[in-house]
Motif scaffolding. Structure first.
Motif, PDB file in Angstrom:
ATOM      1  N   PRO A 135       0.819  -1.231   0.000  1.00  0.00           N
ATOM      2  CA  PRO A 135       0.000   0.000   0.000  1.00  0.00           C
ATOM      3  C   PRO A 135       0.847   1.273   0.000  1.00  0.00           C
ATOM      4  O   PRO A 135       0.508   2.241  -0.688  1.00  0.00           O
ATOM      5  N   ARG A 136       1.951   1.279   0.757  1.00  0.00           N
ATOM      6  CA  ARG A 136       2.826   2.458   0.774  1.00  0.00           C
ATOM      7  C   ARG A 136       3.427   2.695  -0.604  1.00  0.00           C
ATOM      8  O   ARG A 136       3.463   3.842  -1.091  1.00  0.00           O
ATOM      9  N   GLU A 137       3.924   1.644  -1.241  1.00  0.00           N
ATOM     10  CA  GLU A 137       4.539   1.780  -2.556  1.00  0.00           C
ATOM     11  C   GLU A 137       3.528   2.251  -3.597  1.00  0.00           C
ATOM     12  O   GLU A 137       3.851   3.074  -4.466  1.00  0.00           O
ATOM     13  N   VAL A 138       2.312   1.749  -3.499  1.00  0.00           N
ATOM     14  CA  VAL A 138       1.262   2.196  -4.421  1.00  0.00           C
ATOM     15  C   VAL A 138       0.988   3.686  -4.231  1.00  0.00           C
ATOM     16  O   VAL A 138       0.815   4.435  -5.202  1.00  0.00           O
ATOM     17  N   SER A 146      -1.726  -3.516  -8.705  1.00  0.00           N
ATOM     18  CA  SER A 146      -0.450  -3.634  -8.004  1.00  0.00           C
ATOM     19  C   SER A 146       0.274  -4.936  -8.325  1.00  0.00           C
ATOM     20  O   SER A 146       1.411  -5.133  -7.923  1.00  0.00           O
ATOM     21  N   HIS A 147      -0.395  -5.847  -9.078  1.00  0.00           N
ATOM     22  CA  HIS A 147       0.219  -7.114  -9.455  1.00  0.00           C
ATOM     23  C   HIS A 147      -0.442  -7.623 -10.723  1.00  0.00           C
ATOM     24  O   HIS A 147      -1.651  -7.438 -10.922  1.00  0.00           O
ATOM     25  N   SER A 148       0.316  -8.273 -11.582  1.00  0.00           N
ATOM     26  CA  SER A 148      -0.206  -8.701 -12.885  1.00  0.00           C
ATOM     27  C   SER A 148      -0.814 -10.095 -12.808  1.00  0.00           C
ATOM     28  O   SER A 148      -0.354 -11.032 -13.458  1.00  0.00           O
ATOM     29  N   GLY A 149      -1.889 -10.250 -12.028  1.00  0.00           N
ATOM     30  CA  GLY A 149      -2.575 -11.530 -11.913  1.00  0.00           C
ATOM     31  C   GLY A 149      -3.707 -11.647 -12.915  1.00  0.00           C
ATOM     32  O   GLY A 149      -3.826 -10.870 -13.859  1.00  0.00           O
TER      33      GLY A 149
END
Length: 540
Positions: free
Chosen positions: A363-366, A444-447
């Motif tokens: 969350p911080r990085e986002v 936040s992720h390539s799922g």
């Protein structure tokens, strides 16, 4: 002698006049020369200015097919020495949200070719078990429609996975509009709710179809019809190749996923109005009308970002990513990974995973990422996700930067969400709808969810979809943590350049990375459902 010269001049006035004219001509010539010099100098300056402008603009106008990977952190690491001016955040967000599509005269294109024939009756049946979460099942079902067509089989409504992480007991009709699915594909494939009674106890071939298989594979599989009238497919995900399939099969996959596979009326009604009545194969037109939750979001801020924050327990355990977690949390995730039998990899180096860009952003990085893109504090962000690991405390690392964050649980009433409680797949369908309809989508992720939403948004006018370069961003985050960089215009400039060509503009689907040969290359190709261009997207 002097008197003689003076007399000579007086006696010859023409000589004096000629001398004056010569002097005036010299002065005029000198002025013309000076004016010409100044003109040439101005032209030269203008030409140099144009040259540098074009040189600078070349990067800005680069096509998305030539991605930019900006990793130069050493050339000017001091954030207090900057030569390039950064646009104000408010101006940037206005541009970003208003220019939310990259259609470039492209449109959905799923009409069959003139060679395509209407499906024939078939007494051969394909039963399917769709595995995985919502979007893994959705793309798998679309694949099975195409496989049934290739094998000239009648498709039985698939059974959904009840053994996934969420252990959702939903059946097909709980999530999808079953009757619409059957009717809308009746010219492509015959679909029935269940096997005929006389075949329920008949022997059937149980088959794991090969992953990413092409036409010749399924043509060969038709030999099973000699002995069996029913084939059971144990897995539906990734059963078809991404490329090198007939155009009509590729378009059938798009019709199945984007047109036929509507969510059930309760889900569609809560998310937005369904668009079935607006879809015409003849004109390849699809329109959507926002309703309920999407309307409520728009009433709060007009425009919004949908953020698929995949910082959930199952994803962190599966990827082995423990950066920023306590020892107790890391151990909890390790135990979960050990006890999940179908997760093959048990021991994972978390640092290596993160450095390779394989971990979900925290969350911080986002928060740092979205702020660096230029979005202001007031930006409305819809979180499309399940329970965030670490709860409100972990989420606060994002909300400190963007307090205007909202979940479906705070957007809908308890009564509205009551029907979807304890059914995570149905709840995920609501997130999917709101994500597809958003002005900007970020994951936040390539799922599976991220790829499916990106593909759907590409299909619908190439709506803006920002895909974080996680590997490149990790370098930025680490330098921020170590004090080598500071949040501000310099970091913002780096992040913007890094993502200039990662915002969903039209480009053809990419193949495998160089050097990968054999069947392994199919696994690394870009998913058809992540980018259905060019087969399902045409120029107007």
């Amino acid at each position: 002698m002097q008197i003689s010269r003076a007399k000579s001049k007086k006696s010859n006035p023409n000589l004096l006049s000629l001398s004056s004219v010569k002097m005036r001509n010299v002065r005029v010539s000198s002025k013309k020369s000076s004016l010409l010099t100044r003109t040439l100098y101005i032209i030269l300056l203008f030409a140099i200015s144009i040259f540098f402008f074009l040189l600078y603009s070349k990067d800005v106008l680069e096509d998305e097919q030539n991605p930019l990977f900006y990793n130069d952190f050493q050339s000017n690491s001091n954030p207090h020495h900057q030569s390039e001016q950064i646009r104000s955040p408010v101006h940037f967000v206005d541009e970003q949200l208003r220019a939310s599509t990259f259609s470039r005269d492209l449109r959905p294109c799923v009409k069959p070719t003139a060679r395509y024939k209407v499906a024939q009756e078939s007494n051969r049946y394909l039963t399917v078990k769709s595995n995985g979460g919502l979007n893994q099942m959705r793309t798998g079902i679309a694949d099975m429609v195409a496989v049934a067509r290739l094998m000239n089989a009648t498709l039985v409504i698939p059974n959904l996975d009840k053994r996934s992480f969420w252990q959702d007991s939903s059946v097909f009709g709980d999530i999808f509009d079953e009757l619409y699915f059957m009717r809308s594909l009746r010219q492509d494939v015959r679909i029935v709710k269940e096997l005929p009674k006389q075949l329920e106890s008949a022997p059937r071939a149980r088959k794991h179809f090969g992953s990413w298989s092409g036409m010749s594979y399924y043509e060969n599989m038709t030999h099973l019809w000699r002995e069996y009238q029913v084939i059971h497919v144990a897995k539906s995900d990734s059963r078809l190749a991404n490329n090198d399939l007939p155009l009509d099969i590729q378009r059938l996959r798009c019709r199945a996923l984007y047109h036929a596979l509507h969510f059930s009326p309760p889900i569609e009604h809560l998310g937005k109005a369904h668009y079935g009545a607006c879809f015409k194969l003849g004109s390849d037109f699809m329109a959507v009308t926002p309703q309920r939750l999407v309307e409520r979001l728009r009433s709060r801020g007009g425009q919004y970002i949908a953020l698929h924050l995949r910082y959930e327990k199952d994803m962190l355990a599966f990827t082995g990513c423990t950066y920023g977690l306590s020892d107790a949390e890391s151990e909890e995730l390790r135990i979960m990974r050990e006890n999940t039998h179908h997760w093959k990899i048990k021991k994972i180096n978390s640092t290596e995973q993160r450095n390779a860009g394989l971990c979900p952003l925290t969350p911080r990085e986002v928060g740092i990422f979205i702020k660096a893109l230029g979005y202001p504090l007031s930006t409305l962000i819809y979180i499309a996700a399940g329970e965030i690991y670490g709860g409100a405390e972990r989420l606060s690392e994002l909300t400190l930067r963007f307090p205007n964050v909202i979940f479906k649980e705070t957007l809908a009433t308890q009564d509205e969400l009551g029907a979807f409680s304890h059914h995570a797949t149905q709840a995920a369908a609501i997130d999917y709808i709101i994500s597809v309809e958003s002005d900007v989508f970020i994951s936040s992720h390539s799922g599976n969810m991220a790829r499916a939403v990106e593909g759907h948004r590409r299909f619908l006018e190439h709506r803006k979809t920002i895909t974080p370069d996680r590997k490149g961003l990790i370098e930025v985050f680490d330098k921020l943590d170590s004090g080598q960089l500071q949040e501000g215009p310099y970091v913002s400039n780096i992040v913007k350049k890094m993502h200039r060509n990662r915002q969903g503009a039209p480009r053809k689907r990419s193949g495998p990375p160089p050097g990968i040969k054999g069947r392994a290359r199919f696994r690394f190709e870009e998913s058809f459902y992540q980018n259905p261009y060019p087969e399902c997207i045409c120029k107007s």
